[in-house]
Design a protein around this motif. Structure first.
Motif, PDB file in Angstrom:
ATOM      1  N   GLY A   1      -9.364  -7.871  -6.076  1.00 18.32           N
ATOM      2  CA  GLY A   1      -8.032  -7.302  -5.928  1.00 18.32           C
ATOM      3  C   GLY A   1      -8.032  -5.888  -6.481  1.00 18.32           C
ATOM      4  O   GLY A   1      -7.161  -5.504  -7.252  1.00 18.32           O
ATOM      5  N   SER A   2      -9.007  -5.109  -6.069  1.00 18.41           N
ATOM      6  CA  SER A   2      -9.277  -3.796  -6.667  1.00 18.41           C
ATOM      7  C   SER A   2      -8.233  -2.734  -6.377  1.00 18.41           C
ATOM      8  O   SER A   2      -8.146  -1.750  -7.114  1.00 18.41           O
ATOM      9  N   GLY A   3      -7.455  -2.894  -5.319  1.00 16.40           N
ATOM     10  CA  GLY A   3      -6.444  -1.893  -5.003  1.00 16.40           C
ATOM     11  C   GLY A   3      -7.055  -0.513  -4.835  1.00 16.40           C
ATOM     12  O   GLY A   3      -8.026  -0.330  -4.101  1.00 16.40           O
ATOM     13  N   THR A   4      -6.522   0.459  -5.547  1.00 15.41           N
ATOM     14  CA  THR A   4      -6.981   1.847  -5.457  1.00 15.41           C
ATOM     15  C   THR A   4      -8.194   2.131  -6.339  1.00 15.41           C
ATOM     16  O   THR A   4      -8.629   3.277  -6.439  1.00 15.41           O
TER      17      THR A   4
ATOM     18  N   PRO B   1       0.802  -1.225   0.000  1.00 18.80           N
ATOM     19  CA  PRO B   1       0.000   0.000   0.000  1.00 18.80           C
ATOM     20  C   PRO B   1       0.836   1.277   0.000  1.00 18.80           C
ATOM     21  O   PRO B   1       0.352   2.326  -0.427  1.00 18.80           O
ATOM     22  N   GLU B   2       2.077   1.203   0.448  1.00 14.87           N
ATOM     23  CA  GLU B   2       2.953   2.375   0.429  1.00 14.87           C
ATOM     24  C   GLU B   2       3.275   2.814  -1.009  1.00 14.87           C
ATOM     25  O   GLU B   2       3.681   3.949  -1.235  1.00 14.87           O
TER      26      GLU B   2
ATOM     27  N   ASP C   1      -7.342  -3.172   3.856  1.00 13.50           N
ATOM     28  CA  ASP C   1      -8.070  -1.929   4.153  1.00 13.50           C
ATOM     29  C   ASP C   1      -7.303  -0.699   3.681  1.00 13.50           C
ATOM     30  O   ASP C   1      -7.904   0.293   3.274  1.00 13.50           O
ATOM     31  N   ALA C   2      -5.982  -0.774   3.738  1.00 22.12           N
ATOM     32  CA  ALA C   2      -5.154   0.370   3.334  1.00 22.12           C
ATOM     33  C   ALA C   2      -5.396   0.750   1.873  1.00 22.12           C
ATOM     34  O   ALA C   2      -5.358   1.934   1.525  1.00 22.12           O
ATOM     35  N   MET C   3      -5.668  -0.228   1.022  1.00 24.16           N
ATOM     36  CA  MET C   3      -5.965   0.077  -0.383  1.00 24.16           C
ATOM     37  C   MET C   3      -7.304   0.804  -0.491  1.00 24.16           C
ATOM     38  O   MET C   3      -7.449   1.760  -1.263  1.00 24.16           O
ATOM     39  N   HIS C   4      -8.274   0.396   0.299  1.00 23.14           N
ATOM     40  CA  HIS C   4      -9.559   1.106   0.302  1.00 23.14           C
ATOM     41  C   HIS C   4      -9.393   2.534   0.805  1.00 23.14           C
ATOM     42  O   HIS C   4     -10.082   3.445   0.335  1.00 23.14           O
ATOM     43  N   ASP C   5      -8.486   2.738   1.754  1.00 26.59           N
ATOM     44  CA  ASP C   5      -8.220   4.096   2.240  1.00 26.59           C
ATOM     45  C   ASP C   5      -7.721   4.985   1.101  1.00 26.59           C
ATOM     46  O   ASP C   5      -8.165   6.128   0.956  1.00 26.59           O
TER      47      ASP C   5
ATOM     48  N   ARG D   1     -10.677   5.774  -1.150  1.00 28.77           N
ATOM     49  CA  ARG D   1     -11.535   6.814  -0.557  1.00 28.77           C
ATOM     50  C   ARG D   1     -10.941   8.201  -0.755  1.00 28.77           C
ATOM     51  O   ARG D   1     -11.666   9.161  -1.013  1.00 28.77           O
ATOM     52  N   GLU D   2      -9.624   8.304  -0.620  1.00 28.37           N
ATOM     53  CA  GLU D   2      -8.950   9.597  -0.782  1.00 28.37           C
ATOM     54  C   GLU D   2      -9.162  10.181  -2.177  1.00 28.37           C
ATOM     55  O   GLU D   2      -9.323  11.386  -2.338  1.00 28.37           O
ATOM     56  N   LYS D   3      -9.125   9.338  -3.193  1.00 22.13           N
ATOM     57  CA  LYS D   3      -9.291   9.857  -4.557  1.00 22.13           C
ATOM     58  C   LYS D   3     -10.756  10.018  -4.936  1.00 22.13           C
ATOM     59  O   LYS D   3     -11.069  10.731  -5.869  1.00 22.13           O
ATOM     60  N   GLY D   4     -11.656   9.342  -4.196  1.00 17.15           N
ATOM     61  CA  GLY D   4     -13.086   9.463  -4.464  1.00 17.15           C
ATOM     62  C   GLY D   4     -13.657   8.197  -5.068  1.00 17.15           C
ATOM     63  O   GLY D   4     -13.185   7.734  -6.102  1.00 17.15           O
ATOM     64  N   VAL D   5     -14.662   7.652  -4.428  1.00 20.85           N
ATOM     65  CA  VAL D   5     -15.299   6.403  -4.858  1.00 20.85           C
ATOM     66  C   VAL D   5     -16.629   6.745  -5.534  1.00 20.85           C
ATOM     67  O   VAL D   5     -17.453   7.454  -4.946  1.00 20.85           O
ATOM     68  N   PRO D   6     -16.853   6.272  -6.752  1.00 17.15           N
ATOM     69  CA  PRO D   6     -18.125   6.528  -7.432  1.00 17.15           C
ATOM     70  C   PRO D   6     -19.319   6.003  -6.612  1.00 17.15           C
ATOM     71  O   PRO D   6     -19.182   5.058  -5.836  1.00 17.15           O
ATOM     72  N   GLU D   7     -20.483   6.592  -6.809  1.00 17.44           N
ATOM     73  CA  GLU D   7     -21.684   6.217  -6.054  1.00 17.44           C
ATOM     74  C   GLU D   7     -22.062   4.754  -6.192  1.00 17.44           C
ATOM     75  O   GLU D   7     -22.590   4.167  -5.253  1.00 17.44           O
ATOM     76  N   ASN D   8     -21.840   4.172  -7.346  1.00 21.15           N
ATOM     77  CA  ASN D   8     -22.259   2.785  -7.557  1.00 21.15           C
ATOM     78  C   ASN D   8     -21.170   1.762  -7.222  1.00 21.15           C
ATOM     79  O   ASN D   8     -21.268   0.601  -7.598  1.00 21.15           O
ATOM     80  N   VAL D   9     -20.161   2.194  -6.473  1.00 24.21           N
ATOM     81  CA  VAL D   9     -19.083   1.296  -6.043  1.00 24.21           C
ATOM     82  C   VAL D   9     -19.154   1.117  -4.539  1.00 24.21           C
ATOM     83  O   VAL D   9     -19.260   2.089  -3.788  1.00 24.21           O
ATOM     84  N   SER D  10     -19.105  -0.139  -4.104  1.00 23.21           N
ATOM     85  CA  SER D  10     -19.044  -0.468  -2.681  1.00 23.21           C
ATOM     86  C   SER D  10     -17.713  -1.139  -2.399  1.00 23.21           C
ATOM     87  O   SER D  10     -17.296  -2.037  -3.142  1.00 23.21           O
ATOM     88  N   LEU D  11     -17.060  -0.708  -1.329  1.00 22.10           N
ATOM     89  CA  LEU D  11     -15.778  -1.279  -0.938  1.00 22.10           C
ATOM     90  C   LEU D  11     -16.005  -2.479  -0.031  1.00 22.10           C
ATOM     91  O   LEU D  11     -16.781  -2.403   0.927  1.00 22.10           O
TER      92      LEU D  11
END
Length: 184
Positions: free
Chosen positions: A44-47, A8-9, A68-72, A75-85
């Motif tokens: 394996g969605s990553g970012t 994730p780094e 979880d770090a990849m989901h973080d 989230r920082e870049k913005g998750v579309p409305e129709n995407v669930s993590l």
């Protein structure tokens, strides 16, 4: 194999448009054979680099990653409305039987490929559902991606996927990667 997951780094590297060199949005959407009503999972969605590419073409995308770090980062870049993590291991995905119309893995198959994970993917796909894999090839030179010894070749991936009951629809070997399209 499943030697390691992406660090994730180094997540910013996953947002590089150079990744389209290995699989384009158009190719991925075409192989998934989805409609605007489809429910899909990025395994394996990553970012969310490829998740974002699929989201405009479907009703719902589940971005599944074990970290979880990849989901973080997503989230920082913005998750579309129709995407669930969804934070989960691919061998234990919290979806109902036949819930998904399609699933895909871009450059992560080598991290989770096993009979257990593939059986789980088959379980969550509806009959006729598509599973698309674009991954680093063991036949590559290792110019990018994981070490060559941590990769699968197309023949081995074909065997693992078909042994799980999937029908292979399309496959192609490339200089550093392969693509495999299967249906349940």
């Amino acid at each position: 194999m499943g030697f390691h997951t992406f660090d994730p780094e180094k997540a910013d590297k996953l947002e590089d448009a150079e990744r389209y060199r290995y699989v384009s949005r158009e190719e991925l959407v075409g192989h998934l054979d989805v409609t605007t009503g489809s429910i899909v999972a990025d395994l394996g969605s990553g970012t969310g680099f490829y998740t974002d590419n699929i989201a405009p073409f479907v009703r719902k995308v589940f971005a599944v990653d074990v970290q979880d770090a990849m989901h973080d980062h997503y989230r920082e870049k913005g998750v579309p409305e129709n995407v669930s993590l969804v934070t989960a291991n691919i061998s234990d995905i919290p979806f109902s039987d036949g819930e998904l119309d399609a699933a895909f893995s871009t450059m992560t198959y080598h991290e989770f490929a096993s009979g257990e994970a593939l059986t789980e993917i088959a379980r969550i796909l509806r009959p006729g559902g598509r599973f698309v894999i674009a991954d680093w090839s063991a036949n590559g030179q290792g110019e990018s991606g994981p070490p060559v010894e941590e990769r699968y070749d197309l023949e081995t991936a074909h065997e693992l996927v078909s042994d799980t009951g999937f029908q292979i629809e399309f496959e192609a070997e490339r200089p550093e990667t392969f693509i495999l399209v299967a249906s349940r």
